[in-house]
Every structure is written in C-alpha cells, then in structure tokens.
Design an enzyme around this catalytic site. Sequence first.
Site, mmCIF file in Angstrom:
data_model
loop_
_atom_site.group_PDB
_atom_site.id
_atom_site.type_symbol
_atom_site.label_atom_id
_atom_site.label_comp_id
_atom_site.label_asym_id
_atom_site.label_seq_id
_atom_site.Cartn_x
_atom_site.Cartn_y
_atom_site.Cartn_z
ATOM 1 N N ASN A 96 0.940 -1.167 -0.154
ATOM 2 C CA ASN A 96 -0.001 0.130 0.004
ATOM 3 C C ASN A 96 0.832 1.237 0.058
ATOM 4 O OD1 ASN A 96 -2.608 -1.213 0.206
ATOM 5 N ND2 ASN A 96 -1.979 -2.110 2.120
ATOM 6 N N GLU A 165 9.152 -20.465 8.569
ATOM 7 C CA GLU A 165 9.756 -21.695 8.875
ATOM 8 C C GLU A 165 10.731 -22.311 7.975
ATOM 9 O OE1 GLU A 165 7.053 -24.799 9.582
ATOM 10 O OE2 GLU A 165 8.131 -26.139 10.626
#
EC number: 4.4.1.5
Lengths: 177, 177
Positions: A96, A165
């Site tokens: 944005n 991860e």
Amino acid sequence: MNFQGEQHPGIAPSAPQTQGFRLNHTMLRAKDPERSLAFYSKVFGMQVLRRLDFEEMQFSLYFLANLEAGDQVPEDIQARTAWTFSQKGLLELTHNWGTEDKDEFAYHDGNAEPQGFGHICFSVPDLAAAQAWFDEHEVTFVKRADQGKMQDVIFVKDPDGYWIEVIQADLMAAMGN
Amino acid sequence: MNFQGEQHPGIAPSAPQTQGFRLNHTMLRAKDPERSLAFYSKVFGMQVLRRLDFEEMQFSLYFLANLEAGDQVPEDIQARTAWTFSQKGLLELTHNWGTEDKDEFAYHDGNAEPQGFGHICFSVPDLAAAQAWFDEHEVTFVKRADQGKMQDVIFVKDPDGYWIEVIQADLMAAMGN
C-alpha cells in the site's frame, strides 16, 4: 493410497469438481517493497514473476516464485501472467503506497495477539547450509535448528516480522513418530 | 528470460546458495479441525498428507494438499512425511486442543485491524463452475466474480474467517495491462 484410509475429523474424499484446484499463493502485506524484495530475492532466491500496479487504489502487488530447472516462464507479459496464476507455492506481497515513509507503521505478524496466520515455510536441500546463509545475511532468528522442542526446524523473521519456517524434508521424516 | 530485466525495487539475482528452496506451506490456526478439514476437503478438494499430534504441547498439525495426477505419495509414513515436506503449495492447519469448545474463541483474519496476512489463493480450471460449487456448499462470499473492481476474482471465507482468493489463470492474463 492407503494413507487416505487414516482417520481425520471431518475429512471427505476429493470431489471431481475440485480437480485442478491448486494453492497458487499466499498474500502478505509488506511495509517497504524495496526491503522485502531484497530480502526474499537475496536470502530466499525468489524472483518477481509479475508486478501489478493499481494507480487508482494506490497499491502494488508483487508475485514471487522460486524458479526451478525446467520452469518455462513465458516472456510475453500476458502469457507470463497466466503462467504465474497457474503455479503452486508463490508469495504475493501487497504494498500500500506510502507505508514505507511512516516511521511507526508496522504490520501484524499473526503470532502475537490477536493470533491467526502463523508462518510460511520453505523447504531447503541443506538445513545447516541454510542456517549459515541466514547468518551471513544477518537474518533475525526466532529459533535456530538446535533450539527449542522442535529439533531441525528453523524459524526466522522477514522484514515485516512475519515468521518463516525453514526445514529439510528428509530430516523431518521421523517427526511425530 | 527477458522479464528478469524488469526493474523492481531491491530485487537481486537468485544466488546458487538458494537453489532448491521451495515455498512448502502456509500455516493458519484453525479453531475446530473437524469444521476446517470438512471445508478444505469437500470444497477445495484437499487431502491430509500428514497429521502430527503433540501431546505434551497440546496441539495437532494437519498438512493438506491438492493431489494431482502423477503425484506419487509414499504409503510408508516416514517416506510420506519427507515427501510432504518437499512439496510446494501445501496448507498447514494448527489446532490448539480445546479451542473448538470455547464459544467466544475466534482467530484473527489479518484483514481487519491489525492487518498483516491477507489471504491464500487457489487457482481453478473454471471460475464460473467453482462459483456454482461454492454456492452449492453454502460458502460465505466476500465478493463474487462480477462484484467490485477486480473482475473475475472471487473471495470466499474459510470457517475461521480467513480470506481465500479464487482465480482462473487464463482469465488473469490481461490483469494490469
């Protein structure tokens, strides 16, 4: 496949109407595209397949992929766009416009309250090499491979603080047994 | 590939050290696994490749995939676990035991404040057929294909309220042009 006979709460067989459904991407909002694209390209080897700018709504989308040997990415922009949206395992970053200029602006990682989204996960060929690679790039660790209850699982943070991860598939074989 | 000559802020070439990195999965917390597994298996055709229960820490993980023709899923549980963690485009649902019994308990979708995670996105072969399929299963729509500024893009909600985008790759070809 025998394992489909395993019992899981609520699970139903895949209907023919869902044939060809694929998990194309996960979208995360990024405060600063320069910072995030540098991170995902340098540290995780991703490339921008397609960037879409929406002037009227003041945002840009970046679709990132780990390209592999054999991937035939079309050069023609429309063909490439269609190719992008037919793949699996992409990352979409939404920017944005202007958030990068606001000092206090930060996105929510989903692991602090209120919880929801947890992490994205990369599979890598060599976990120890990946950990050294992250150190070389001064990546922020949540946990190293030898820390915590889950051995051989790394968690790092992306520039917005989202958890990533990192695992090595064959080291996970005994997990849960 | 010419498109890699396009300019994007911060982007760097993929280093050899990142070869073989793949976006394996995205993790979302789910309040009620029975409800979520029914939804993702019935409506999106996903199957559980691997379930991991962590008694001590009181949670379970479900790794879901859309299996495709040609996928050779090993029956042996350790081989299947390793296979699971080498794939792209999986969904991991985390169930913290007992949340399903708490009436007021709800996870945060990342689109309401505080914002962060936005959505996951499925690519489907036939968007109109998918929309009819969602209606048949009384799925909650955020927007239908003909609503809003983004034509030919569907957003629905999963049982926890997470947003799921649904697209048809070839209908996206002209996007951004």
